[in-house]
Design an enzyme around this catalytic site. Structure first.
Site, PDB file in Angstrom:
ATOM      1  CD  GLU A  33       1.265  -5.171   2.115  1.00  0.00           C
ATOM      2  OE1 GLU A  33       0.823  -4.124   2.623  1.00  0.00           O
ATOM      3  OE2 GLU A  33       0.536  -6.061   1.669  1.00  0.00           O
ATOM      4  CD  GLU A  70      -0.271 -12.151   1.947  1.00  0.00           C
ATOM      5  OE1 GLU A  70      -1.162 -11.408   1.501  1.00  0.00           O
ATOM      6  OE2 GLU A  70       0.509 -11.795   2.849  1.00  0.00           O
TER       7      GLU A  70
HETATM    8  C1  XIL Z   1      -5.940  -9.173   4.622  1.00  0.00           C
HETATM    9  C2  XIL Z   1      -6.906 -10.158   5.254  1.00  0.00           C
HETATM   10  O1  XIL Z   1      -7.112 -11.224   4.371  1.00  0.00           O
HETATM   11  C3  XIL Z   1      -8.218  -9.456   5.573  1.00  0.00           C
HETATM   12  O2  XIL Z   1      -9.065 -10.322   6.312  1.00  0.00           O
HETATM   13  C4  XIL Z   1      -7.959  -8.189   6.371  1.00  0.00           C
HETATM   14  O3  XIL Z   1      -9.175  -7.497   6.558  1.00  0.00           O
HETATM   15  C5  XIL Z   1      -6.958  -7.291   5.666  1.00  0.00           C
HETATM   16  O4  XIL Z   1      -5.773  -8.024   5.420  1.00  0.00           O
HETATM   17  N1  XIL Z   1      -1.482  -8.418   2.210  1.00  0.00           N
HETATM   18  C6  XIL Z   1      -1.217  -9.061   3.403  1.00  0.00           C
HETATM   19  C7  XIL Z   1      -2.320  -9.684   4.163  1.00  0.00           C
HETATM   20  O5  XIL Z   1      -0.042  -9.218   3.779  1.00  0.00           O
HETATM   21  O6  XIL Z   1      -2.117  -9.634   5.538  1.00  0.00           O
HETATM   22  C8  XIL Z   1      -3.667  -9.066   3.808  1.00  0.00           C
HETATM   23  O7  XIL Z   1      -4.683  -9.814   4.473  1.00  0.00           O
HETATM   24  C9  XIL Z   1      -3.857  -9.033   2.319  1.00  0.00           C
HETATM   25  C10 XIL Z   1      -2.790  -8.219   1.646  1.00  0.00           C
END
Ligand code: XIL
Length: 373
Positions: free
Chosen positions: A157, A262
């Site tokens: 990111e 994701e």
């Molecule tokens: C999220 C997790 O799913 C949560 O449990 C945590 O509280 C916050 O992070 N982008 C990403 C992930 O790259 O690491 C994030 O995961 C969601 C957004």
């Protein structure tokens, strides 16, 4: 005795039914030869022996990603302390089940303790000091799992939706080349590991161009980058299939692998289209914000299933360049959407419900694997 015979007969029947194909194929089986299919495993799940989510993962996935346990704040909570327990368990679980293991993530602005950017005196580090800290962390984490974790989300990111660079302490202190440095350190620590850049909202044209530029910049500088991770925290109505299609095509054209890293489909109302929106300001009434506490109405369940089906059909069309599809969790109870962007809601974003049972969306994804175009 009669009881025992009955049980045996039942087991035999189940077994025969299984062989006759009554049990649907797993996600990994359904997409074998096209791309890997996996999910994010939570810290609590991996730390609990025989957690039901692990059973689902074992059966369904051929790749796993740790949801949180390799993020800086979990694996390296204090300057002199690494906590390897959960990460060791995850890697052992993946290996025991023959899975491709992804490391998530090395350099990010979030879930990174404040001390990372400060000296013992609380003053900000300078460029050289922060680079040294980054190098030490990456060598420790990547080095520990050398040859076992197959690919790393090296930087997460770093680009905003409009394509401008995200202002983070990494960039402020080190400068623009913090990204190159992170990739170089990761490559030194495990020369055989694949290295990825990972981000969300990759369908925004500005962001798409900026990430493509970043990939070219790294390649021109001779820095190893194997793939772009499209997070795919999507909704029922965004992005459009055309946008998703274009996004995958654009990255594939750069000569790197594309991964869906994701995936989840949020059916809950959104306060704002922006992913980093302020949490929950716009909802005055809780009920409006959290409409499916008692389960999804059939109509929405069907829309979710259809949406997952069309998305996987699209992924199949890109299987030459798409190496992996990872869901952001195993079951709805685990999904981060229960607490983001509003806390305490009831999310229905994934393929397995809170009882770890497959949802219509699961069957739709399996069916999409054999649909003729
Ligand atoms: C999220 C997790 O799913 C949560 O449990 C945590 O509280 C916050 O992070 N982008 C990403 C992930 O790259 O690491 C994030 O995961 C969601 C957004």
């Amino acid at each position: 005795m009669r009881q025992r015979l009955t049980t045996t007969a039942l087991l035999t029947l189940l077994c025969l039914a299984g062989r006759a194909g009554a049990q649907p194929p797993s996600l990994a089986e359904a997409y074998a030869g096209e791309f890997l299919v996996g999910g994010a495993i939570g810290t609590r799940q991996i730390m609990t022996d025989d957690h039901p989510a692990l059973e689902v993962a074992r059966r369904q996935f051929n790749t796993i990603t740790p949801e949180n346990l390799l993020k800086w704040s979990e694996v390296h909570p204090e300057p002199e302390r690494y906590d390897w327990e959960a990460a060791d368990r995850l890697v052992e679980f993946g290996e025991a089940n023959g899975m491709f293991i992804v490391g998530h993530t090395l350099v990010w602005h979030s879930q990174t303790p404040r001390w990372v950017f400060q000296g013992d005196d609380g003053e900000p580090l300078n460029r050289e000091q922060l680079l040294e800290r980054m190098r030490e962390h990456i060598h420790a984490v990547v080095g520990r799992y050398k040859g076992r974790i197959g690919g790393w989300d090296v930087v997460n990111e770093a680009v905003l939706d409009d394509g401008s660079p995200r202002e983070t302490p990494w960039r402020r202190i080190i400068g623009e080349d913090y990204i190159e440095k992170a990739f170089q350190f990761a490559h030194e620590a495990d020369p055989d590991a694949e290295l990825y850049y990972n981000d969300f909202s990759m369908f925004h044209p500005g962001k798409r161009r900026a990430v493509a530029q970043l990939v070219r910049r790294l390649k021109d500088a001779g820095v190893r980058i194997d793939g772009v991770g499209v997070q795919a925290h999507w909704g029922l109505d965004f992005p459009t299939l055309e946008e998703a299609d274009q996004t995958i095509s654009d990255y594939a054209a750069l000569g790197v692998n594309v991964m869906i890293t994701e995936l989840d489909i949020n059916v809950l109302p959104r306060p704002d289209r922006r992913q980093d929106a302020e949490v929950g300001r716009r909802f005055e009434r809780r009920e409006a914000a959290d409409p499916y506490r008692d389960g999804l109405p059939d109509e929405v369940q069907q829309r979710l299933a259809d949406r997952y089906g069309e998305i996987f059909r699209l992924f199949r069309r890109h299987s030459d360049h798409l190496s992996r599809v990872t869901l952001w969790g195993v079951d709805d109870g685990q999904s981060w959407h229960n607490n983001w962007p509003i806390r305490g809601r009831t999310a229905h974003s994934l393929l397995f419900d809170r009882q770890y049972q497959p949802k219509p969306a699961f069957h739709s994804v399996v069916k999409a694997a054999s649909d003729d175009e």
